[in-house]
Design an enzyme around this catalytic site. Sequence first.
Site, PDB file in Angstrom:
ATOM      1  N   GLY A   7       0.816  -1.220   0.000  1.00 47.13           N
ATOM      2  CA  GLY A   7       0.000   0.000   0.000  1.00 47.13           C
ATOM      3  C   GLY A   7       0.840   1.257   0.000  1.00 47.13           C
ATOM      4  N   ILE A   8       2.054   1.154  -0.561  1.00 46.17           N
ATOM      5  CA  ILE A   8       2.956   2.327  -0.557  1.00 46.17           C
ATOM      6  C   ILE A   8       2.405   3.464  -1.414  1.00 46.17           C
ATOM      7  N   GLY A  10      -0.573   4.603  -1.380  1.00 45.91           N
ATOM      8  CA  GLY A  10      -1.695   5.278  -0.719  1.00 45.91           C
ATOM      9  C   GLY A  10      -1.228   6.433   0.139  1.00 45.91           C
ATOM     10  N   GLN A  11      -2.166   6.994   0.902  1.00 49.80           N
ATOM     11  CA  GLN A  11      -1.832   8.154   1.756  1.00 49.80           C
ATOM     12  C   GLN A  11      -0.728   7.829   2.772  1.00 49.80           C
ATOM     13  N   ASP A  12      -0.911   6.769   3.542  1.00 46.17           N
ATOM     14  CA  ASP A  12       0.053   6.500   4.613  1.00 46.17           C
ATOM     15  C   ASP A  12       1.398   6.067   4.050  1.00 46.17           C
ATOM     16  N   LEU A  81      -0.098  -2.029   4.795  1.00 49.35           N
ATOM     17  CA  LEU A  81      -1.080  -0.935   4.692  1.00 49.35           C
ATOM     18  C   LEU A  81      -2.093  -1.176   3.572  1.00 49.35           C
ATOM     19  N   ALA A  82      -1.778  -2.071   2.630  1.00 52.49           N
ATOM     20  CA  ALA A  82      -2.650  -2.232   1.457  1.00 52.49           C
ATOM     21  C   ALA A  82      -4.031  -2.710   1.876  1.00 52.49           C
ATOM     22  N   THR A 126      -8.123  -0.471  12.585  1.00 47.06           N
ATOM     23  CA  THR A 126      -8.852   0.798  12.478  1.00 47.06           C
ATOM     24  C   THR A 126      -9.855   1.009  13.613  1.00 47.06           C
ATOM     25  N   GLU A 128     -12.722   1.892  13.080  1.00 44.27           N
ATOM     26  CA  GLU A 128     -14.025   1.430  12.578  1.00 44.27           C
ATOM     27  C   GLU A 128     -14.443   0.119  13.245  1.00 44.27           C
ATOM     28  N   TYR A 150     -16.206  -3.201   5.461  1.00 47.65           N
ATOM     29  CA  TYR A 150     -14.807  -2.795   5.673  1.00 47.65           C
ATOM     30  C   TYR A 150     -14.364  -3.146   7.096  1.00 47.65           C
ATOM     31  N   LYS A 154     -11.523  -5.802   8.547  1.00 47.12           N
ATOM     32  CA  LYS A 154     -10.375  -5.398   9.371  1.00 47.12           C
ATOM     33  C   LYS A 154     -10.358  -6.139  10.713  1.00 47.12           C
ATOM     34  N   HIS A 180      -7.077   9.428  10.017  1.00 44.78           N
ATOM     35  CA  HIS A 180      -5.977  10.379   9.836  1.00 44.78           C
ATOM     36  C   HIS A 180      -5.956  10.807   8.379  1.00 44.78           C
TER      37      HIS A 180
HETATM   38  P1  NDP Z   1      -5.260   4.323   0.905  1.00 41.38           P
HETATM   39  O1  NDP Z   1      -6.593   3.898   0.399  1.00 41.38           O
HETATM   40  O2  NDP Z   1      -4.766   5.685   0.610  1.00 41.38           O
HETATM   41  O3  NDP Z   1      -4.156   3.299   0.363  1.00 41.38           O
HETATM   42  C1  NDP Z   1      -4.443   1.930   0.210  1.00 41.38           C
HETATM   43  C2  NDP Z   1      -3.297   1.307  -0.560  1.00 41.38           C
HETATM   44  O4  NDP Z   1      -3.558  -0.101  -0.710  1.00 41.38           O
HETATM   45  C3  NDP Z   1      -3.103   1.858  -1.978  1.00 41.38           C
HETATM   46  O5  NDP Z   1      -1.725   1.972  -2.206  1.00 41.38           O
HETATM   47  C4  NDP Z   1      -3.687   0.753  -2.847  1.00 41.38           C
HETATM   48  O6  NDP Z   1      -3.129   0.692  -4.134  1.00 41.38           O
HETATM   49  C5  NDP Z   1      -3.265  -0.462  -2.053  1.00 41.38           C
HETATM   50  N1  NDP Z   1      -3.995  -1.669  -2.436  1.00 41.38           N
HETATM   51  C6  NDP Z   1      -5.342  -1.842  -2.428  1.00 41.38           C
HETATM   52  N2  NDP Z   1      -5.641  -3.073  -2.838  1.00 41.38           N
HETATM   53  C7  NDP Z   1      -4.467  -3.707  -3.121  1.00 41.38           C
HETATM   54  C8  NDP Z   1      -4.123  -4.995  -3.595  1.00 41.38           C
HETATM   55  N3  NDP Z   1      -5.062  -5.911  -3.855  1.00 41.38           N
HETATM   56  N4  NDP Z   1      -2.813  -5.288  -3.757  1.00 41.38           N
HETATM   57  C9  NDP Z   1      -1.857  -4.372  -3.507  1.00 41.38           C
HETATM   58  N5  NDP Z   1      -2.117  -3.111  -3.057  1.00 41.38           N
HETATM   59  C10 NDP Z   1      -3.425  -2.805  -2.867  1.00 41.38           C
HETATM   60  O7  NDP Z   1      -5.257   4.054   2.492  1.00 41.38           O
HETATM   61  P2  NDP Z   1      -4.467   4.850   3.629  1.00 41.38           P
HETATM   62  O8  NDP Z   1      -3.075   5.058   3.214  1.00 41.38           O
HETATM   63  O9  NDP Z   1      -5.301   5.978   4.087  1.00 41.38           O
HETATM   64  O10 NDP Z   1      -4.526   3.784   4.810  1.00 41.38           O
HETATM   65  C11 NDP Z   1      -3.518   2.784   4.963  1.00 41.38           C
HETATM   66  C12 NDP Z   1      -4.116   1.612   5.714  1.00 41.38           C
HETATM   67  O11 NDP Z   1      -4.585   2.052   6.982  1.00 41.38           O
HETATM   68  C13 NDP Z   1      -5.302   0.952   5.032  1.00 41.38           C
HETATM   69  O12 NDP Z   1      -5.216  -0.435   5.288  1.00 41.38           O
HETATM   70  C14 NDP Z   1      -6.499   1.556   5.735  1.00 41.38           C
HETATM   71  O13 NDP Z   1      -7.608   0.687   5.692  1.00 41.38           O
HETATM   72  C15 NDP Z   1      -5.954   1.702   7.139  1.00 41.38           C
HETATM   73  N6  NDP Z   1      -6.531   2.769   7.944  1.00 41.38           N
HETATM   74  C16 NDP Z   1      -6.575   4.040   7.466  1.00 41.38           C
HETATM   75  C17 NDP Z   1      -7.086   5.056   8.223  1.00 41.38           C
HETATM   76  C18 NDP Z   1      -7.120   6.459   7.737  1.00 41.38           C
HETATM   77  O14 NDP Z   1      -7.808   7.288   8.361  1.00 41.38           O
HETATM   78  N7  NDP Z   1      -6.410   6.806   6.697  1.00 41.38           N
HETATM   79  C19 NDP Z   1      -7.612   4.788   9.584  1.00 41.38           C
HETATM   80  C20 NDP Z   1      -7.424   3.438  10.020  1.00 41.38           C
HETATM   81  C21 NDP Z   1      -6.920   2.472   9.215  1.00 41.38           C
HETATM   82  P3  NDP Z   1      -3.787   1.476  -5.389  1.00 41.38           P
HETATM   83  O15 NDP Z   1      -3.111   2.811  -5.368  1.00 41.38           O
HETATM   84  O16 NDP Z   1      -3.412   0.618  -6.523  1.00 41.38           O
HETATM   85  O17 NDP Z   1      -5.267   1.544  -5.143  1.00 41.38           O
HETATM   86  P1  GDP Z   2     -14.340   6.813   7.152  1.00 41.52           P
HETATM   87  O1  GDP Z   2     -14.455   7.295   8.546  1.00 41.52           O
HETATM   88  O2  GDP Z   2     -13.165   5.932   6.932  1.00 41.52           O
HETATM   89  O3  GDP Z   2     -15.590   6.225   6.633  1.00 41.52           O
HETATM   90  O4  GDP Z   2     -13.967   8.117   6.307  1.00 41.52           O
HETATM   91  P2  GDP Z   2     -14.862   9.067   5.381  1.00 41.52           P
HETATM   92  O5  GDP Z   2     -14.073  10.306   5.200  1.00 41.52           O
HETATM   93  O6  GDP Z   2     -15.295   8.357   4.152  1.00 41.52           O
HETATM   94  O7  GDP Z   2     -16.152   9.362   6.250  1.00 41.52           O
HETATM   95  C1  GDP Z   2     -16.063  10.037   7.482  1.00 41.52           C
HETATM   96  C2  GDP Z   2     -17.460  10.368   7.967  1.00 41.52           C
HETATM   97  O8  GDP Z   2     -17.997  11.400   7.155  1.00 41.52           O
HETATM   98  C3  GDP Z   2     -18.451   9.203   7.888  1.00 41.52           C
HETATM   99  O9  GDP Z   2     -19.139   9.162   9.110  1.00 41.52           O
HETATM  100  C4  GDP Z   2     -19.387   9.583   6.759  1.00 41.52           C
HETATM  101  O10 GDP Z   2     -20.725   9.134   6.914  1.00 41.52           O
HETATM  102  C5  GDP Z   2     -19.343  11.102   6.852  1.00 41.52           C
HETATM  103  N1  GDP Z   2     -19.684  11.804   5.604  1.00 41.52           N
HETATM  104  C6  GDP Z   2     -20.585  12.784   5.490  1.00 41.52           C
HETATM  105  N2  GDP Z   2     -20.655  13.209   4.215  1.00 41.52           N
HETATM  106  C7  GDP Z   2     -19.765  12.468   3.517  1.00 41.52           C
HETATM  107  C8  GDP Z   2     -19.380  12.464   2.140  1.00 41.52           C
HETATM  108  O11 GDP Z   2     -19.880  13.202   1.313  1.00 41.52           O
HETATM  109  N3  GDP Z   2     -18.414  11.582   1.788  1.00 41.52           N
HETATM  110  C9  GDP Z   2     -17.819  10.743   2.693  1.00 41.52           C
HETATM  111  N4  GDP Z   2     -16.836   9.927   2.289  1.00 41.52           N
HETATM  112  N5  GDP Z   2     -18.196  10.716   3.997  1.00 41.52           N
HETATM  113  C10 GDP Z   2     -19.153  11.575   4.402  1.00 41.52           C
END
Ligand code: NDP
Ligand code: GDP
Length: 337
Positions: A7-8, A10-12, A81-82, A126, A128, A150, A154, A180
Site C-alpha cells: 500500500g505504498i 496510498g496516503q500512509d 497498509l494495502a 482501524t 471502525e 470494511y 479489518k 488520519h
Molecule cells: P489508501 O486507500 O490511501 O491506500 C491503500 C493502498 O492499498 C493503496 O496503495 C492501494 O493501491 C493499495 N492496495 C489496495 N488493494 C491492493 C491490492 N489488492 N494489492 C496491492 N495493493 C493494494 O489508504 P491509507 O493510506 O489511508 O490507509 C492505509 C491503511 O490504513 C489501510 O489499510 C487503511 O484501511 C488503514 N486505515 C486508514 C485510516 C485512515 O484514516 N487513513 C484509519 C485506520 C486504518 P492502489 O493505489 O493501486 O489503489
Molecule cells: P471513514 O471514517 O473511513 O468512513 O472516512 P470518510 O471520510 O469516508 O467518512 C467520514 C465520515 O464522514 C463518515 O461518518 C461519513 O458518513 C461522513 N460523511 C458525510 N458526508 C460524507 C461524504 O460526502 N463523503 C464521505 N466519504 N463521507 C461523508
Amino acid sequence: MKALITGISGQDGYFLSQLLLSKGYEVHGIVRRNSSMTQGTMDLLPEHIKSNIIVHYGDITDGNFLSNLLMKEKPEEMYHLAAQSFVGYSFQNALSTYDVNIGGTLNVCNAVKDASQDTRLYFAATSELFGQPRVTPQNETTLFMPRSPYAVSKLSGLWTIRTYREAYRLYMTNGILFNHESEVRGPEFVTRKITRGVAQIKNGSPDPIILGNLSAVKDWGYARDYVEGMWMMLQQDNPDDFVLGTGESHTVREFAEMAFDVIGEKIRWVGSGVNEIGLSQEGNTLVKVSREFFRPLESDNYRADYSKAKKVLKWKPETTFADLVKIMVESDLKSLN
Ligand code: NDP
Ligand code: GDP
C-alpha cells in the site's frame, strides 16, 4: 535496515516511505500495476525521494507473489497498509473488500510465517472496529462491534495477526488507528472532499459541496504524525496492539466550518436533515446535503484514548485539528493555482 511497505501508493505509504528513508532504511514497496502505469501518491514524491524506493509490482491477493518476495528480500520490517480502505465502497463491493482485506492479510501473515519469520509486521487496523461505541473514549479494551463490510474485514485482519503472533511466536502488531488525513488523502474521503471543494469555491466555482451525514463524529488527526507511531510499534521488545488518535471529537459540520474559515468564509447553517444547507454571509449556498452520501449504517461517535501509546511508545499527536484543516485547504488552494 530493510522495510517493505504494502500500500505504498496510498496516503500512509506516502508519509511512511519518507519517514523510513529519512531514518536510513532501504525502502521497498508493493505497487499494483494499472493500465496507465501511474503509482498513486508515489507520483507526488519529489523525484530524488521516489527514485530511492524499490518497487515490486504485485497484488496482495497473490499469495505466491508475497511468499517469493519475502523469501528473497527478508525485510527486517514490513508495514501492511494495502487495503480496500473506503467504507462507503465496501457496502457496494463487500466481496472484493473481503478478498483484499481478509485474503490479502492472510497471505501477508502466511508469507511472513513461511518465508521470513524474523520480519516484524505492522497491520493497519482501524477505529471502525468499534462500530457505534457506547463508551467514550475508546481504547484497546473497548468492545469491537463492526458495522460495515470494511470494518468486518479489518476485524478478521486484527484477529489473524493476534492468532499468528501467539501461535507461531511472530512479531506482529495491530495499530488501531483513528481517522488520519492529509493533503494526499483520497478525494472521496470527506475531509479531502471538503478541502478540495473549499479551494474550488475560493477559485470562483459556483458549485456547493454536496455531503452526507453532517453530524457524524470522528477523531481526525494528521497522517504524518501517525506513521511515526507505526514505526514505534515495531521498535518495542515485544509485539502488542496500540490505539493512535487525538482524543478530540469533531463533526463533519465542524470540519466544513473550519475549512471555510481558512478562506475567510463564516458559514451559516439553516434547515435540518437532508434539507440542511450551509450559506455564506452573502447568502450563497456553500454546502448541501444529499442522501447519496449517507451510508446504510453509520459508524461514528469516536474519540481515542491513546494513553497506552503515550505511555509505552512515547507517542502523541503533534498537529492540532485547526492546523490539519489549514494544511489541507492551503495545499488544495496551491494545487489549483
Ligand atoms: P489508501 O486507500 O490511501 O491506500 C491503500 C493502498 O492499498 C493503496 O496503495 C492501494 O493501491 C493499495 N492496495 C489496495 N488493494 C491492493 C491490492 N489488492 N494489492 C496491492 N495493493 C493494494 O489508504 P491509507 O493510506 O489511508 O490507509 C492505509 C491503511 O490504513 C489501510 O489499510 C487503511 O484501511 C488503514 N486505515 C486508514 C485510516 C485512515 O484514516 N487513513 C484509519 C485506520 C486504518 P492502489 O493505489 O493501486 O489503489
Ligand atoms: P471513514 O471514517 O473511513 O468512513 O472516512 P470518510 O471520510 O469516508 O467518512 C467520514 C465520515 O464522514 C463518515 O461518518 C461519513 O458518513 C461522513 N460523511 C458525510 N458526508 C460524507 C461524504 O460526502 N463523503 C464521505 N466519504 N463521507 C461523508
